[in-house]
Scaffold this motif. Sequence first.
Motif, PDB file in Angstrom:
ATOM      1  N   SER A 493       0.895  -1.228   0.133  1.00  0.00           N
ATOM      2  CA  SER A 493       0.084  -0.245  -0.114  1.00  0.00           C
ATOM      3  C   SER A 493       0.834   1.284  -0.152  1.00  0.00           C
ATOM      4  O   SER A 493       2.050   1.083   0.361  1.00  0.00           O
ATOM      5  CB  SER A 493      -0.731  -0.113   1.343  1.00  0.00           C
ATOM      6  N   LEU A 494       0.154   2.305  -0.236  1.00  0.00           N
ATOM      7  CA  LEU A 494       0.973   3.676  -0.239  1.00  0.00           C
ATOM      8  C   LEU A 494       1.401   3.867   1.345  1.00  0.00           C
ATOM      9  O   LEU A 494       2.602   4.478   1.359  1.00  0.00           O
ATOM     10  CB  LEU A 494      -0.056   4.862  -0.726  1.00  0.00           C
ATOM     11  N   GLN A 495       0.697   3.223   2.222  1.00  0.00           N
ATOM     12  CA  GLN A 495       1.351   3.355   3.712  1.00  0.00           C
ATOM     13  C   GLN A 495       2.546   2.875   3.992  1.00  0.00           C
ATOM     14  O   GLN A 495       3.495   3.340   4.583  1.00  0.00           O
ATOM     15  CB  GLN A 495      -0.054   3.110   4.471  1.00  0.00           C
ATOM     16  N   VAL A 496       2.536   1.585   3.422  1.00  0.00           N
ATOM     17  CA  VAL A 496       3.935   0.826   3.389  1.00  0.00           C
ATOM     18  C   VAL A 496       5.054   1.403   2.775  1.00  0.00           C
ATOM     19  O   VAL A 496       5.974   1.678   3.308  1.00  0.00           O
ATOM     20  CB  VAL A 496       3.576  -0.491   2.982  1.00  0.00           C
ATOM     21  N   ALA A 497       4.611   1.844   1.624  1.00  0.00           N
ATOM     22  CA  ALA A 497       5.606   2.674   0.796  1.00  0.00           C
ATOM     23  C   ALA A 497       6.416   3.756   1.551  1.00  0.00           C
ATOM     24  O   ALA A 497       7.471   4.053   1.523  1.00  0.00           O
ATOM     25  CB  ALA A 497       5.183   3.047  -0.748  1.00  0.00           C
ATOM     26  N   ALA A 498       5.512   4.590   2.272  1.00  0.00           N
ATOM     27  CA  ALA A 498       5.799   5.778   2.768  1.00  0.00           C
ATOM     28  C   ALA A 498       6.597   5.508   4.042  1.00  0.00           C
ATOM     29  O   ALA A 498       7.716   6.043   4.172  1.00  0.00           O
ATOM     30  CB  ALA A 498       4.710   6.623   3.343  1.00  0.00           C
ATOM     31  N   LEU A 499       6.230   4.422   4.826  1.00  0.00           N
ATOM     32  CA  LEU A 499       7.092   4.007   5.822  1.00  0.00           C
ATOM     33  C   LEU A 499       8.480   3.332   5.487  1.00  0.00           C
ATOM     34  O   LEU A 499       9.578   3.526   6.170  1.00  0.00           O
ATOM     35  CB  LEU A 499       6.310   2.849   6.703  1.00  0.00           C
ATOM     36  N   LEU A 500       8.481   2.812   4.033  1.00  0.00           N
ATOM     37  CA  LEU A 500       9.757   2.492   3.616  1.00  0.00           C
ATOM     38  C   LEU A 500      10.581   3.467   2.938  1.00  0.00           C
ATOM     39  O   LEU A 500      11.805   3.330   2.643  1.00  0.00           O
ATOM     40  CB  LEU A 500       9.520   1.358   2.720  1.00  0.00           C
ATOM     41  N   GLY A 501      10.120   4.731   2.782  1.00  0.00           N
ATOM     42  CA  GLY A 501      10.741   5.881   2.207  1.00  0.00           C
ATOM     43  C   GLY A 501      10.976   5.597   0.668  1.00  0.00           C
ATOM     44  O   GLY A 501      11.848   6.063   0.117  1.00  0.00           O
ATOM     45  N   LEU A 502       9.988   4.998   0.304  1.00  0.00           N
ATOM     46  CA  LEU A 502      10.210   4.608  -1.295  1.00  0.00           C
ATOM     47  C   LEU A 502       9.662   5.741  -2.025  1.00  0.00           C
ATOM     48  O   LEU A 502       8.701   6.415  -1.880  1.00  0.00           O
ATOM     49  CB  LEU A 502       9.363   3.387  -1.714  1.00  0.00           C
ATOM     50  N   HIS A 503      10.313   6.112  -3.176  1.00  0.00           N
ATOM     51  CA  HIS A 503       9.893   7.351  -4.203  1.00  0.00           C
ATOM     52  C   HIS A 503       9.165   6.715  -5.391  1.00  0.00           C
ATOM     53  O   HIS A 503       9.081   5.540  -5.883  1.00  0.00           O
ATOM     54  CB  HIS A 503      11.019   7.869  -4.519  1.00  0.00           C
TER      55      HIS A 503
END
Length: 627
Positions: A493-503
Motif C-alpha cells: 500500500s502507499l502507507q507501506v511505501a511511505a514507511l519504507l521511504g520509497l519514491h
Amino acid sequence: MTRLTARPLLWLACLLAVYLCAPFVASIPQIDHADWAGVDWRGTWSAVGVSAGSASVAALAILIGGVPLGYWLARSRARGMALLGFIVQLPLALPPLTSGILLLFLLGPYSWLGRLTNGALTDSFTGIVLAETFVAAPFLVVAARSAFAAIDPVYDDVAATLGHRAASRFFRVMLPIAWPSIRAGLVLAWLRAFGEFGATVMVAYHPYSLPVYTYVVFGGQGLPAMMPLLLPTLVIAVLCAALSVAWRGGPARRFEIAENGDATDEPAGETARPALPDPRLAFALKRHLGAFDLDIEWRPSTRRLAIIGPSGSGKSLALKLIAGLECNEAGFVRSGDRQLDALPPEQRHVGYVPQDYGLFPHMTVARQLSFPVDADAASARYWVKHLGLSALTARLPRQLSFGQRQRVALARALSRHSQLLLFDEPFSALDTPRRRRLQQALRALQREISAVTVLVTHDPDEAALLADEVLVIERGRVLQAGTVDHVFRQPASLQVAALLGLHNVGVGTIRAPGMIETVSGLSIEIADRSIPVGEEVMWRVAPSSIRIARDGAYTGAIDSVELRHGDLFAVASIGTMRFDIACDGEPAYRVERGPARFAIDTRGVSAWLSGVCVTQQEHTSPVSSHV
C-alpha cells in the motif's frame, strides 16, 4: 546578557551563604566566654553516647525498612501507595512536639501498647529510638523513592533477560544504582535523629539525649554553659559534611571516554565458536494498553528479522512481549520447538539489547559479562577477544564510547549462547558515520552466529542491511510482511511505501495492455503486458528511469534540486504528481528549475496487483519521502 542575568542570582546565592555561615562565625568569640569549669563532663559524654547510640539504632531500623518502602512507593502505581507516600512524609511537616504527642497516643503508659509493655516504651532508650525513627525516617524514604524512581526500568528488564529473578535484580542491580542517594538520605536521617528534641522530650525525657541535656543545662546555667555542649555536635556535623563531600566526589575516573573505539577488531582466528542450533521464531502478540491495541502475528522463515514502523506503532512493545517483559494477553511465542509463552523472562534465554544498551552503571565490563546467571566463561572470553574488548574489561560504562558499549552488550548477550537476540533501535542515538560502521559490524556478526536476530527500527536502510525478512506495522497492526526484496519492490500500500521511504510510487488501473492510468489521469507505459485490463495496481518508477529530455513525452516542471547521500536528485511535478529523478553525473548547475519535458524508460516501471484498497484522497499524493 548572560552575565547580567547571572549576577543577581550570584548575589542571592551569596546572601544566603553568608547567612548560613554567620552563626558558626559568631560562635567563635564565645569560646573564651564559655564556662569550662562548670561543665559536667560525665553527664555531657553520657548524653552524647545516648544520642549517638539511639541515632545509630534508629538509622539501622530506618535503613532496613525504609529502602524497601521507598522502592515500592517508586514502583507501585496503586492509589493506596500514593496515600501511604503522603502519610510517610507528614512527620516532615509536623512540629516535633506534635509528633511526640502522636507517639504518646500510641506508646504512652495509658495506651494499649503501653499497658502491654508495662510502660517500657517511654522514658527509656527504646522510647528515644522510637521517637527518632518516627521523625527521621522520611529523610531516607524520600531519598530512596526518588533514587529508585530515577532508575531507568531498562536495567531491570535487561537483568531479567539475563536470568535473574526479582530479588536478585533488586539487590544486584537496583539497590547498587540507587545506593549513592540512599546513602545521602541515611546520613540525613542519622543527623536528624541525633539532633531530635521535640518528639524525644515528649516520649523519653530520661535518659538524657544530647538535645534534651542541652535544654536542661541551658535552663539552669544559661548561655555560657552552651559552648562545651555544642562542640561534640559541631564535630559530628563536620565529620558528616566531610563524608558527604567525599562520597559526592566519588572515585576518580581511571579512563577518559574513548572517541575512537567504534571499529570492531578483526575476528581472532584461533578459536572457533561452537555451532548453535538453527531455530526459527514465530509469534502472535496481543496487548491492550489504554487506547492502544497491539495485534500482530508473524511466522518468518529466516533468522535475520526486522520490525519497521513509526514511533508509537508498537515495535518496542512487540519486542518486550517476545522477551516476556510484558504480558502477552493472547497468542504464542515460539523459538524453534521451544514454547516460550508460559516462561518468565529470566527463563526464556533471550539476549535483549535496548536502545542505550542497558549496561549497568556500577559494573565493570568484566562484571557485565559474568553477570548472566548461566554465563559461559569460555564463550565470554571468546567474545571479549573477538570483539576487541580485552583492554576494556576494567572500565565502567561511562568510560566507554558508544561503539564499545554496543560490543559489550553484544558480548554479554552472546556469552549465554542465546538463540534469540532482540535489538531495540540500538543505533538511533548515533551519528551517521558511526551508525554505518556499527551496522556493518553487526551484519558481519549475524553471518557468524546461528541465533535469530530481531531488530526494531524506523530506518528502512537499516532494516534492508540487517534483515532478510521484515514486518511493517503501524498502530499495532501488520501492514505487510515478507522478504526484504519483495516488500521493498512491491509494497502492499502507499502507507507501506511511505514507511519504507520509497519514491515514485502510486496506484492506478490497467486501461490497456501495458498501460497504467493513474488516478490523476497520467498514463504510464510498462513493459509487463501480462496484467489483465481493468485491474487496480500499484506502480513504481525507478528514479534512474526518468530523465530530463527535450523530446520527452511528459511535460512538467523541476521544483527543486537536492543532494542525498552524495547523489543529486531533482524533484519534479509531472501533471499533478511528484517524482524524484536521479541526476547521475550531472552537476547541480546543469539541472535548472522551471518547465521541462521528461522521458520514462518502461524497463524501469514496475506494477503489481494492489492488495489494499486505498481511498481517492490517498491516491493524490504518491510517496516522495526521503530516507
